[in-house]
Design an enzyme around this catalytic site. Sequence first.
Site, PDB file in Angstrom:
ATOM      1  N   LYS A 167       0.833  -1.202   0.000  1.00 52.86           N
ATOM      2  CA  LYS A 167       0.000   0.000   0.000  1.00 52.86           C
ATOM      3  C   LYS A 167       0.871   1.258   0.000  1.00 52.86           C
ATOM      4  CE  LYS A 167      -1.628  -1.520   3.788  1.00 52.86           C
ATOM      5  NZ  LYS A 167      -2.355  -1.829   5.044  1.00 52.86           N
ATOM      6  N   THR A 203      -7.126   9.485   9.530  1.00 50.28           N
ATOM      7  CA  THR A 203      -6.841   8.255   8.787  1.00 50.28           C
ATOM      8  C   THR A 203      -6.651   7.060   9.723  1.00 50.28           C
ATOM      9  OG1 THR A 203      -4.480   8.827   8.786  1.00 50.28           O
ATOM     10  CG2 THR A 203      -5.785   9.487   6.852  1.00 50.28           C
ATOM     11  N   GLY A 238      -7.090   3.732  11.398  1.00 48.92           N
ATOM     12  CA  GLY A 238      -7.755   2.501  10.999  1.00 48.92           C
ATOM     13  C   GLY A 238      -7.785   2.253   9.507  1.00 48.92           C
ATOM     14  N   THR A 239      -7.030   3.030   8.734  1.00 48.02           N
ATOM     15  CA  THR A 239      -7.069   2.889   7.281  1.00 48.02           C
ATOM     16  C   THR A 239      -6.650   1.491   6.828  1.00 48.02           C
ATOM     17  OG1 THR A 239      -6.576   5.232   7.012  1.00 48.02           O
ATOM     18  CG2 THR A 239      -6.209   3.830   5.118  1.00 48.02           C
ATOM     19  N   GLY A 240      -5.531   0.998   7.359  1.00 45.63           N
ATOM     20  CA  GLY A 240      -5.039  -0.315   6.953  1.00 45.63           C
ATOM     21  C   GLY A 240      -5.971  -1.438   7.342  1.00 45.63           C
ATOM     22  N   CYS A 241      -6.506  -1.366   8.557  1.00 42.86           N
ATOM     23  CA  CYS A 241      -7.468  -2.377   9.018  1.00 42.86           C
ATOM     24  C   CYS A 241      -8.682  -2.403   8.098  1.00 42.86           C
ATOM     25  CB  CYS A 241      -7.920  -2.067  10.442  1.00 42.86           C
ATOM     26  SG  CYS A 241      -6.605  -1.886  11.662  1.00 42.86           S
TER      27      CYS A 241
END
Length: 277
Positions: free
Chosen positions: A178, A211, A213-216
């Site tokens: 990402k 942002t 919690g974006t990856g979760c």
Amino acid sequence: MSGPHPIALTIAGSDSSGGAGIQADLKTFAAHQVYGASVIVALTAQNTKGVSAIHAVPADFVSKQIDAVFEDLDVAAVKIGMLATAELIETVAAGLRRHKARNIVLDPVMIAASGARLLENDAVDAIRRHIFPLATLITPNLPEAAALLGSSVAETETAIDEQADRLAALGAANVLIKGGHGSGETSSDLLLLAGGARHRFDAPRIATRNTHGTGCTLSSAIASGLAKGLALPEAVGHAKTYITAAIAAADEVPVGHGHGPVHHFHHWWDRTGGRQP
């Protein structure tokens, strides 16, 4: 799949402020009309300003949670997030093998946005050895990809391509690196498939501090797509569109005094101004 709504399982840590971890995963599943189940491997005392404490759940209890879910529910996909320790990683891997879990998406969470370390140093190798071989997809961001490889953070497309190849060589079936931690006007994610095909998913980089919690959220959205039967590139494409919109709408629902969460329910709340219809 059993019934009209497939089931996805999140195996991760709890975020007491609700923006990341288990809470973000379950919100994302719900937003995709997927029924969410959970196995909690760690508790965090956390808010939008940072993580103040972490408590790992005993490994035998994590194992019992996994058995309880799989012995009753028809789990179509699994999202793995924060695993905290090498012992918990081995426990989760054993449980997934025991129940022949499918469509496993690993988000190798290591460090929170606030800088707090969420994975013990000796656990990085355990992730590579025990979870990589089971995962359908791993979704590291740029710093996580570098940490998994013991390398510096990739800064060019060529370097990102090379790191994706190296992660695949370590046993990852498919790799999504990402680009949210990169620079420039475009956030570009690279998907490397097992056969060598590459796909890039681009979106405008959005200027917001919210942002958390974006990856979760992205990894859970991908797991939701896989649970619904989408092919991996399609699941990633849908998830990229979803997280981009969730980030764009994050400022509409301000939460906390630090880095607030993305807006998981932007598709519905925007229609009513956040009020019940």
